[in-house]
Design a protein around this motif. Structure first.
Motif, PDB file in Angstrom:
ATOM      1  N   MET A   7       0.719  -1.137  -0.014  1.00  0.00           N
ATOM      2  CA  MET A   7       0.005   0.009  -0.129  1.00  0.00           C
ATOM      3  C   MET A   7       0.826   1.111  -0.085  1.00  0.00           C
ATOM      4  O   MET A   7       0.464   2.187  -0.803  1.00  0.00           O
ATOM      5  N   LEU A   8       2.107   1.116   0.802  1.00  0.00           N
ATOM      6  CA  LEU A   8       2.979   2.339   0.790  1.00  0.00           C
ATOM      7  C   LEU A   8       3.544   2.932  -0.437  1.00  0.00           C
ATOM      8  O   LEU A   8       3.952   3.902  -0.804  1.00  0.00           O
ATOM      9  N   ASP A   9       3.853   1.546  -1.196  1.00  0.00           N
ATOM     10  CA  ASP A   9       4.591   1.531  -2.356  1.00  0.00           C
ATOM     11  C   ASP A   9       3.540   2.252  -3.345  1.00  0.00           C
ATOM     12  O   ASP A   9       3.923   3.232  -3.916  1.00  0.00           O
ATOM     13  N   ALA A  10       2.398   1.974  -3.421  1.00  0.00           N
ATOM     14  CA  ALA A  10       1.414   2.670  -4.389  1.00  0.00           C
ATOM     15  C   ALA A  10       1.205   4.091  -3.936  1.00  0.00           C
ATOM     16  O   ALA A  10       1.048   4.965  -4.984  1.00  0.00           O
ATOM     17  N   TRP A  11       1.201   4.287  -2.515  1.00  0.00           N
ATOM     18  CA  TRP A  11       0.883   5.717  -2.210  1.00  0.00           C
ATOM     19  C   TRP A  11       2.140   6.623  -2.689  1.00  0.00           C
ATOM     20  O   TRP A  11       1.944   7.717  -3.233  1.00  0.00           O
ATOM     21  N   LEU A  12       3.304   6.138  -2.663  1.00  0.00           N
ATOM     22  CA  LEU A  12       4.729   7.014  -3.386  1.00  0.00           C
ATOM     23  C   LEU A  12       4.396   7.031  -4.849  1.00  0.00           C
ATOM     24  O   LEU A  12       4.738   7.912  -5.405  1.00  0.00           O
ATOM     25  N   ARG A  13       3.815   5.972  -5.585  1.00  0.00           N
ATOM     26  CA  ARG A  13       3.552   6.116  -6.890  1.00  0.00           C
ATOM     27  C   ARG A  13       2.601   6.934  -7.145  1.00  0.00           C
ATOM     28  O   ARG A  13       2.840   7.732  -8.194  1.00  0.00           O
ATOM     29  N   LEU A  14       1.646   7.132  -6.219  1.00  0.00           N
ATOM     30  CA  LEU A  14       0.553   8.173  -6.745  1.00  0.00           C
ATOM     31  C   LEU A  14       1.381   9.402  -6.594  1.00  0.00           C
ATOM     32  O   LEU A  14       0.875  10.320  -7.351  1.00  0.00           O
ATOM     33  N   TRP A  15       1.835   9.796  -5.654  1.00  0.00           N
ATOM     34  CA  TRP A  15       2.374  10.899  -5.366  1.00  0.00           C
ATOM     35  C   TRP A  15       3.425  11.267  -6.466  1.00  0.00           C
ATOM     36  O   TRP A  15       3.775  12.662  -6.575  1.00  0.00           O
ATOM     37  N   ASN A  16       4.162  10.483  -7.047  1.00  0.00           N
ATOM     38  CA  ASN A  16       5.037  10.490  -8.138  1.00  0.00           C
ATOM     39  C   ASN A  16       4.488  10.687  -9.519  1.00  0.00           C
ATOM     40  O   ASN A  16       5.147  10.663 -10.533  1.00  0.00           O
ATOM     41  N   GLY A  17       3.105  10.705  -9.437  1.00  0.00           N
ATOM     42  CA  GLY A  17       2.255  10.834 -10.793  1.00  0.00           C
ATOM     43  C   GLY A  17       1.511   9.889 -11.273  1.00  0.00           C
ATOM     44  O   GLY A  17       0.983   9.994 -12.374  1.00  0.00           O
ATOM     45  N   ASP A  18       1.471   8.779 -10.445  1.00  0.00           N
ATOM     46  CA  ASP A  18       0.603   7.587 -11.298  1.00  0.00           C
ATOM     47  C   ASP A  18      -0.654   7.611 -10.829  1.00  0.00           C
ATOM     48  O   ASP A  18      -0.874   6.831  -9.703  1.00  0.00           O
ATOM     49  N   ARG A  60      -7.490   2.259  -6.367  1.00  0.00           N
ATOM     50  CA  ARG A  60      -7.238   1.098  -5.706  1.00  0.00           C
ATOM     51  C   ARG A  60      -6.817   1.275  -4.216  1.00  0.00           C
ATOM     52  O   ARG A  60      -7.043   0.352  -3.465  1.00  0.00           O
ATOM     53  N   ILE A  61      -6.427   2.374  -3.938  1.00  0.00           N
ATOM     54  CA  ILE A  61      -5.647   2.463  -2.230  1.00  0.00           C
ATOM     55  C   ILE A  61      -6.509   3.479  -1.648  1.00  0.00           C
ATOM     56  O   ILE A  61      -6.441   3.644  -0.248  1.00  0.00           O
ATOM     57  N   ILE A  62      -7.468   4.176  -2.125  1.00  0.00           N
ATOM     58  CA  ILE A  62      -7.908   5.567  -1.658  1.00  0.00           C
ATOM     59  C   ILE A  62      -9.407   5.360  -1.466  1.00  0.00           C
ATOM     60  O   ILE A  62     -10.219   5.002  -2.331  1.00  0.00           O
ATOM     61  N   ALA A  82     -10.624   9.710  -3.873  1.00  0.00           N
ATOM     62  CA  ALA A  82      -9.641   9.718  -4.660  1.00  0.00           C
ATOM     63  C   ALA A  82      -9.622  10.966  -5.534  1.00  0.00           C
ATOM     64  O   ALA A  82      -8.519  11.239  -5.864  1.00  0.00           O
ATOM     65  N   ASP A  83     -10.655  11.199  -6.009  1.00  0.00           N
ATOM     66  CA  ASP A  83     -10.681  12.459  -7.313  1.00  0.00           C
ATOM     67  C   ASP A  83     -10.145  13.582  -6.590  1.00  0.00           C
ATOM     68  O   ASP A  83      -9.402  14.357  -6.894  1.00  0.00           O
ATOM     69  N   GLY A  84     -10.487  14.097  -5.060  1.00  0.00           N
ATOM     70  CA  GLY A  84     -10.003  15.160  -4.481  1.00  0.00           C
ATOM     71  C   GLY A  84      -8.564  15.262  -4.217  1.00  0.00           C
ATOM     72  O   GLY A  84      -7.893  16.236  -4.393  1.00  0.00           O
ATOM     73  N   LEU A  85      -8.111  13.956  -3.853  1.00  0.00           N
ATOM     74  CA  LEU A  85      -6.564  13.656  -3.704  1.00  0.00           C
ATOM     75  C   LEU A  85      -5.903  13.887  -4.957  1.00  0.00           C
ATOM     76  O   LEU A  85      -4.721  14.722  -4.925  1.00  0.00           O
ATOM     77  N   VAL A  86      -6.244  13.505  -6.140  1.00  0.00           N
ATOM     78  CA  VAL A  86      -5.795  13.435  -7.328  1.00  0.00           C
ATOM     79  C   VAL A  86      -5.529  14.906  -7.886  1.00  0.00           C
ATOM     80  O   VAL A  86      -4.562  15.448  -8.389  1.00  0.00           O
ATOM     81  N   ALA A  87      -6.589  15.431  -7.581  1.00  0.00           N
ATOM     82  CA  ALA A  87      -6.783  17.045  -8.125  1.00  0.00           C
ATOM     83  C   ALA A  87      -5.724  17.917  -7.065  1.00  0.00           C
ATOM     84  O   ALA A  87      -4.972  18.596  -7.758  1.00  0.00           O
ATOM     85  N   TRP A  88      -5.384  17.517  -6.079  1.00  0.00           N
ATOM     86  CA  TRP A  88      -4.457  18.110  -5.028  1.00  0.00           C
ATOM     87  C   TRP A  88      -3.137  18.026  -5.452  1.00  0.00           C
ATOM     88  O   TRP A  88      -2.175  18.719  -5.642  1.00  0.00           O
ATOM     89  N   LEU A 113      -0.912   7.692   7.624  1.00  0.00           N
ATOM     90  CA  LEU A 113      -2.106   7.445   7.192  1.00  0.00           C
ATOM     91  C   LEU A 113      -2.890   6.179   7.921  1.00  0.00           C
ATOM     92  O   LEU A 113      -2.162   5.619   8.677  1.00  0.00           O
ATOM     93  N   ARG A 114      -4.382   6.251   7.882  1.00  0.00           N
ATOM     94  CA  ARG A 114      -4.962   5.361   8.268  1.00  0.00           C
ATOM     95  C   ARG A 114      -5.737   4.555   7.448  1.00  0.00           C
ATOM     96  O   ARG A 114      -6.238   5.039   6.506  1.00  0.00           O
ATOM     97  N   MET A 115      -5.817   3.273   7.655  1.00  0.00           N
ATOM     98  CA  MET A 115      -6.333   2.101   6.647  1.00  0.00           C
ATOM     99  C   MET A 115      -7.447   1.643   7.209  1.00  0.00           C
ATOM    100  O   MET A 115      -7.574   1.416   8.464  1.00  0.00           O
ATOM    101  N   GLU A 116      -8.399   1.402   6.373  1.00  0.00           N
ATOM    102  CA  GLU A 116      -9.652   0.674   6.639  1.00  0.00           C
ATOM    103  C   GLU A 116     -10.055   0.020   5.533  1.00  0.00           C
ATOM    104  O   GLU A 116     -10.437   0.440   4.414  1.00  0.00           O
ATOM    105  N   ASN A 117     -10.735  -1.455   5.661  1.00  0.00           N
ATOM    106  CA  ASN A 117     -11.163  -2.158   4.704  1.00  0.00           C
ATOM    107  C   ASN A 117     -10.236  -2.074   3.360  1.00  0.00           C
ATOM    108  O   ASN A 117     -10.442  -1.950   2.248  1.00  0.00           O
ATOM    109  N   GLY A 118      -8.891  -2.061   3.629  1.00  0.00           N
ATOM    110  CA  GLY A 118      -7.755  -2.424   2.438  1.00  0.00           C
ATOM    111  C   GLY A 118      -7.447  -0.923   1.817  1.00  0.00           C
ATOM    112  O   GLY A 118      -6.824  -0.977   0.745  1.00  0.00           O
TER     113      GLY A 118
END
Length: 133
Positions: free
Chosen positions: A1-12, A18-20, A42-48, A107-112
């Protein structure tokens, strides 16, 4: 999950659905004076993230120390480097200025999926490099 989080912030941005969680909320002192509560799902985070990356198109985040995980919470210390492209309000730095700053994501995770996010970043370090003080 944290690898995907990093990829998200790096523009993927494909990582976001999948993770938000749709209930995702942000707690942060934003540069516009907000507290992050307007950033939802997810949409709000991607916009930010997209807004942030507009001023630093090659912005790269990397993990500075191994993440700490405790139950449904994870915390990761990161560094970010990028080239300023212009357009940051109040910045007097020239486009092409390379910047670097650090921060910690909790980060807090819930239901994956990530459902809550606390951000602490060294905004003073970034604003100083942008000559925005």
């Amino acid at each position: 999950m944290l690898d995907a989080w990093l990829r998200l912030w790096n523009g993927d941005y494909t990582q976001a659905p999948r993770i938000i969680s749709p209930d995702f909320t942000v707690h942060a002192a934003l540069l516009d004076g907000g507290d992050g509560s307007s950033i939802r799902g997810a949409d709000g985070l991607v916009a930010w993230i997209s807004q942030t990356r507009a001023a630093f198109p090659d912005l790269r985040f990397s993990v500075q120390i191994d993440p700490l995980v405790d139950g449904d919470h994870a915390s990761v210390r990161w560094t970010a480097t990028g080239t300023y492209a212009g357009g940051f309000p109040g910045a007097e730095a020239r486009p092409g200025t390379v910047v670097g700053f650090t921060g910690t994501d909790t980060l807090r995770m819930e239901n994956g999926k990530f459902v809550e996010y606390w951000l602490n970043s060294d905004t003073l370090q970034l604003l100083t490099q942008l000559h925005a003080l």
